[in-house]
Design an enzyme around this catalytic site. Structure first.
Site, PDB file in Angstrom:
ATOM      1  N   SER A 177       0.836  -1.214   0.000  1.00  0.00           N
ATOM      2  CA  SER A 177       0.000   0.000   0.000  1.00  0.00           C
ATOM      3  C   SER A 177       0.862   1.252   0.000  1.00  0.00           C
ATOM      4  O   SER A 177       1.697   1.438   0.901  1.00  0.00           O
ATOM      5  CB  SER A 177      -0.878   0.018   1.257  1.00  0.00           C
ATOM      6  OG  SER A 177      -1.909  -0.924   1.143  1.00  0.00           O
ATOM      7  N   HIS A 179      -5.987  -8.851  -1.758  1.00  0.00           N
ATOM      8  CA  HIS A 179      -6.140  -9.214  -0.340  1.00  0.00           C
ATOM      9  C   HIS A 179      -7.429 -10.029  -0.197  1.00  0.00           C
ATOM     10  O   HIS A 179      -8.438  -9.703  -0.846  1.00  0.00           O
ATOM     11  CB  HIS A 179      -6.275  -7.965   0.535  1.00  0.00           C
ATOM     12  CG  HIS A 179      -5.193  -6.946   0.360  1.00  0.00           C
ATOM     13  ND1 HIS A 179      -5.184  -6.034  -0.677  1.00  0.00           N
ATOM     14  CD2 HIS A 179      -4.078  -6.688   1.096  1.00  0.00           C
ATOM     15  CE1 HIS A 179      -4.113  -5.263  -0.576  1.00  0.00           C
ATOM     16  NE2 HIS A 179      -3.430  -5.637   0.491  1.00  0.00           N
ATOM     17  N   MET A 221      -2.386  -7.070   6.658  1.00  0.00           N
ATOM     18  CA  MET A 221      -3.447  -7.903   6.066  1.00  0.00           C
ATOM     19  C   MET A 221      -3.020  -8.553   4.749  1.00  0.00           C
ATOM     20  O   MET A 221      -3.856  -8.846   3.892  1.00  0.00           O
ATOM     21  CB  MET A 221      -4.690  -7.032   5.819  1.00  0.00           C
ATOM     22  CG  MET A 221      -5.115  -6.198   7.015  1.00  0.00           C
ATOM     23  SD  MET A 221      -6.425  -5.038   6.576  1.00  0.00           S
ATOM     24  CE  MET A 221      -6.372  -3.897   7.967  1.00  0.00           C
ATOM     25  N   SER A 222      -1.707  -8.756   4.584  1.00  0.00           N
ATOM     26  CA  SER A 222      -1.238  -9.295   3.294  1.00  0.00           C
ATOM     27  C   SER A 222      -0.005 -10.167   3.514  1.00  0.00           C
ATOM     28  O   SER A 222       0.274 -10.611   4.617  1.00  0.00           O
ATOM     29  CB  SER A 222      -0.889  -8.145   2.341  1.00  0.00           C
ATOM     30  OG  SER A 222       0.292  -7.489   2.771  1.00  0.00           O
ATOM     31  N   ASN A 229       2.105   3.148  10.978  1.00  0.00           N
ATOM     32  CA  ASN A 229       1.350   3.663  12.142  1.00  0.00           C
ATOM     33  C   ASN A 229       1.660   2.780  13.331  1.00  0.00           C
ATOM     34  O   ASN A 229       2.074   1.627  13.156  1.00  0.00           O
ATOM     35  CB  ASN A 229      -0.162   3.620  11.846  1.00  0.00           C
ATOM     36  CG  ASN A 229      -0.627   2.215  11.484  1.00  0.00           C
ATOM     37  OD1 ASN A 229      -0.400   1.752  10.365  1.00  0.00           O
ATOM     38  ND2 ASN A 229      -1.250   1.540  12.420  1.00  0.00           N
ATOM     39  N   TYR A 259      -9.621  -9.778   2.024  1.00  0.00           N
ATOM     40  CA  TYR A 259     -10.769  -8.958   2.458  1.00  0.00           C
ATOM     41  C   TYR A 259     -11.479  -8.278   1.285  1.00  0.00           C
ATOM     42  O   TYR A 259     -12.602  -7.787   1.439  1.00  0.00           O
ATOM     43  CB  TYR A 259     -10.350  -7.918   3.520  1.00  0.00           C
ATOM     44  CG  TYR A 259      -9.362  -6.864   3.060  1.00  0.00           C
ATOM     45  CD1 TYR A 259      -9.749  -5.825   2.220  1.00  0.00           C
ATOM     46  CD2 TYR A 259      -8.036  -6.907   3.472  1.00  0.00           C
ATOM     47  CE1 TYR A 259      -8.844  -4.857   1.801  1.00  0.00           C
ATOM     48  CE2 TYR A 259      -7.124  -5.954   3.063  1.00  0.00           C
ATOM     49  CZ  TYR A 259      -7.538  -4.930   2.220  1.00  0.00           C
ATOM     50  OH  TYR A 259      -6.637  -3.989   1.797  1.00  0.00           O
ATOM     51  N   GLU A 260     -10.811  -8.231   0.118  1.00  0.00           N
ATOM     52  CA  GLU A 260     -11.493  -7.662  -1.067  1.00  0.00           C
ATOM     53  C   GLU A 260     -12.518  -8.647  -1.626  1.00  0.00           C
ATOM     54  O   GLU A 260     -13.258  -8.315  -2.550  1.00  0.00           O
ATOM     55  CB  GLU A 260     -10.468  -7.345  -2.156  1.00  0.00           C
ATOM     56  CG  GLU A 260      -9.463  -6.272  -1.784  1.00  0.00           C
ATOM     57  CD  GLU A 260      -8.377  -6.137  -2.833  1.00  0.00           C
ATOM     58  OE1 GLU A 260      -8.636  -5.565  -3.888  1.00  0.00           O
ATOM     59  OE2 GLU A 260      -7.247  -6.646  -2.587  1.00  0.00           O
ATOM     60  N   HIS A 262      -3.175   0.843  -4.576  1.00  0.00           N
ATOM     61  CA  HIS A 262      -2.763  -0.329  -5.352  1.00  0.00           C
ATOM     62  C   HIS A 262      -3.274  -0.151  -6.771  1.00  0.00           C
ATOM     63  O   HIS A 262      -4.468   0.129  -6.969  1.00  0.00           O
ATOM     64  CB  HIS A 262      -3.366  -1.620  -4.779  1.00  0.00           C
ATOM     65  CG  HIS A 262      -2.764  -2.036  -3.470  1.00  0.00           C
ATOM     66  ND1 HIS A 262      -1.769  -2.964  -3.361  1.00  0.00           N
ATOM     67  CD2 HIS A 262      -3.018  -1.607  -2.218  1.00  0.00           C
ATOM     68  CE1 HIS A 262      -1.438  -3.115  -2.084  1.00  0.00           C
ATOM     69  NE2 HIS A 262      -2.180  -2.303  -1.366  1.00  0.00           N
ATOM     70  N   ALA A 321       2.719  -2.287   3.901  1.00  0.00           N
ATOM     71  CA  ALA A 321       2.533  -1.280   4.943  1.00  0.00           C
ATOM     72  C   ALA A 321       1.979  -2.024   6.149  1.00  0.00           C
ATOM     73  O   ALA A 321       1.100  -2.875   5.991  1.00  0.00           O
ATOM     74  CB  ALA A 321       1.536  -0.230   4.474  1.00  0.00           C
ATOM     75  N   HIS A 326      -6.562   4.426   6.514  1.00  0.00           N
ATOM     76  CA  HIS A 326      -5.799   4.007   5.330  1.00  0.00           C
ATOM     77  C   HIS A 326      -5.126   5.230   4.685  1.00  0.00           C
ATOM     78  O   HIS A 326      -4.048   5.101   4.102  1.00  0.00           O
ATOM     79  CB  HIS A 326      -6.724   3.287   4.340  1.00  0.00           C
ATOM     80  CG  HIS A 326      -5.989   2.635   3.213  1.00  0.00           C
ATOM     81  ND1 HIS A 326      -5.005   1.682   3.398  1.00  0.00           N
ATOM     82  CD2 HIS A 326      -6.079   2.816   1.863  1.00  0.00           C
ATOM     83  CE1 HIS A 326      -4.530   1.298   2.220  1.00  0.00           C
ATOM     84  NE2 HIS A 326      -5.155   1.970   1.273  1.00  0.00           N
TER      85      HIS A 326
HETATM   86  O1  LIG Z   1      -0.243  -5.056   3.128  1.00  0.00           O
HETATM   87  P1  LIG Z   1      -0.485  -3.947   2.178  1.00  0.00           P
HETATM   88  O2  LIG Z   1      -1.033  -4.415   0.883  1.00  0.00           O
HETATM   89  O3  LIG Z   1       0.752  -3.079   1.983  1.00  0.00           O
HETATM   90  O4  LIG Z   1      -1.617  -3.000   2.812  1.00  0.00           O
HETATM   91  C1  LIG Z   1      -1.811  -2.718   4.189  1.00  0.00           C
HETATM   92  O5  LIG Z   1      -2.527  -1.506   4.235  1.00  0.00           O
HETATM   93  C2  LIG Z   1      -3.956  -1.784   4.211  1.00  0.00           C
HETATM   94  C3  LIG Z   1      -4.581  -1.140   5.409  1.00  0.00           C
HETATM   95  O6  LIG Z   1      -4.298   0.211   5.499  1.00  0.00           O
HETATM   96  C4  LIG Z   1      -4.099  -3.301   4.291  1.00  0.00           C
HETATM   97  O7  LIG Z   1      -4.321  -3.839   3.022  1.00  0.00           O
HETATM   98  C5  LIG Z   1      -2.767  -3.703   4.851  1.00  0.00           C
HETATM   99  O8  LIG Z   1      -2.432  -5.045   4.574  1.00  0.00           O
HETATM  100  N1  LIG Z   2      -3.932  -5.004  10.398  1.00  0.00           N
HETATM  101  C1  LIG Z   2      -3.300  -3.861  10.153  1.00  0.00           C
HETATM  102  N2  LIG Z   2      -2.866  -3.600   8.917  1.00  0.00           N
HETATM  103  C2  LIG Z   2      -2.229  -2.439   8.708  1.00  0.00           C
HETATM  104  N3  LIG Z   2      -1.669  -1.947   7.593  1.00  0.00           N
HETATM  105  C3  LIG Z   2      -1.134  -0.752   7.897  1.00  0.00           C
HETATM  106  N4  LIG Z   2      -1.330  -0.465   9.176  1.00  0.00           N
HETATM  107  C4  LIG Z   2      -2.007  -1.515   9.703  1.00  0.00           C
HETATM  108  C5  LIG Z   2      -2.484  -1.806  11.017  1.00  0.00           C
HETATM  109  O1  LIG Z   2      -2.344  -1.038  11.971  1.00  0.00           O
HETATM  110  N5  LIG Z   2      -3.119  -2.999  11.175  1.00  0.00           N
END
Ligand SMILES: O=P(O)(O)O[C@H]1O[C@H](CO)[C@@H](O)[C@H]1O
Ligand SMILES: Nc1nc2[nH]cnc2c(=O)[nH]1
Length: 306
Positions: free
Chosen positions: A35, A88, A222-223, A246, A90-91, A66, A118, A280
């Site tokens: 991200s 992902h 989440m990836s 963060n 979740y999509e 993305h 990220a 986000h």
């Molecule tokens: O892991 P990438 O794709 O960088 O993205 C991260 O950022 C998104 C949340 O802000 C979620 O998709 C998390 O996994």
């Molecule tokens: N689950 C999760 N994914 C993220 N992607 C970027 N920041 C975060 C976070 O704080 N938690």
């Protein structure tokens, strides 16, 4: 015998090769941009983009930050392919779709995969902007029925049972830290840690953040983990880099609303600090601001792979 859904590998490879000059058709290194980290494409020369919607079996990325194309070209003279946009769960993408591009890149001939993401920082020592090279992961979904390798093997040459004790290549991490040194980065700018994979799309509740920290995770996202599993099954060497965008808020205590009301009734309203809420937008902003360092490190590692 199950009815195995066929993945259209041959058609995907043919569609890609029809759009990419022959000199770039066999990349050595695959890169996945997390991200806000699509800026990595700026260090690719001789750039040729292939839109996901022209590749059989590819989905579209629906997440801001993305894009939906494969970038072919060279980095420091090395042929590479980068995913500008990942999928992902979740999509709504099934796990086999999430990892399909990794399998396609493996069939194009990559031997190394560099994943970026990220992530939220769970370890209080990690400042926002720190890059964390993963040395391990903790994936509750993997352990409870959401493993990307569930189901029939996608190649008769694959092993059924994949060890994960060696999933994150020490050799690639060595190159990363040499790179950090040669680039003159602050010693705290790049470190190692454990990634907790959660399905999202919710960010962590305070109790979830506390739990993940207690069980040993440094960052959470989440990836990445499904992609790591597929890459290891495909026999690729893997490096995964998290950018801490963060800090996950893990308060030691909760607001005591009962005490606040009692204070209010007694004419002594309490001054509250502003609540910290992750978004986000913030994730993307930090990705853009700090993505340059990630790009330089990736460039260094790609050029240094023997
Ligand atoms: O892991 P990438 O794709 O960088 O993205 C991260 O950022 C998104 C949340 O802000 C979620 O998709 C998390 O996994
Ligand atoms: N689950 C999760 N994914 C993220 N992607 C970027 N920041 C975060 C976070 O704080 N938690």
């Amino acid at each position: 015998m199950h009815d195995v859904p066929q993945l259209p590998f041959d058609a995907a490879i043919a569609a890609i090769k029809a759009q990419v000059p022959e000199r770039l058709q066999s990349p050595r290194v695959g890169i996945v941009c997390g991200s806000g980290l699509g800026g990595i494409v700026n260090s690719i020369q001789d750039l040729h983009l292939v839109q996901y919607n022209t590749i059989p079996g590819f989905a579209e990325s629906t997440v801001p930050g993305h894009k939906s194309s494969l970038a072919f070209g060279t980095m420091g003279g090395v042929p590479v392919v980068a995913m500008l946009g990942r999928f992902h769960p979740y999509e709504g993408h099934p796990l086999r779709v999430v990892v399909y591009p990794i399998r396609v890149m493996a069939r194009l001939g990559i031997a190394n995969l560099i994943l970026t993401n990220a992530a939220g920082g769970l370890n209080p020592k990690l400042a926002v902007g720190t890059i964390v090279a993963l040395h391990d992961h903790l994936a509750l979904p993997n352990m409870t029925g959401m493993n990307a390798l569930l189901g029939p093997l996608t190649s008769p040459t694959h092993q059924r049972f994949i060890p994960l004790s060696d999933a994150y290549s020490p050799g690639l991490r060595r190159l990363l830290f040499l790179g950090a040194h040669h680039l003159g980065l602050d010693p705290d700018a790049v470190t190692e840690g454990t990634y907790a994979w959660v399905s999202g799309p919710t960010y962590e509740s305070p109790a979830e953040g506390r739990f993940l920290r207690l069980v040993g995770a440094d960052v959470v996202g989440m990836s990445t983990v499904p992609e790591v599993l597929a890459a290891r099954e495909e026999g690729l060497d893997v490096m995964a880099l998290s950018l801490v965008t963060n800090a996950v808020v893990i308060p030691e205590t909760y607001r005591d609303i009962r005490a606040e009301v009692a204070a209010e009734l007694a004419g002594k309203p309490v001054d509250l600090p502003p609540a910290q809420v992750v978004s986000h937008e913030e994730v993307l902003e930090i990705g853009k601001a700090k993505g340059e360092v990630m790009m330089k490190l990736v460039e260094y590692v790609v050029s240094a792979i023997p």
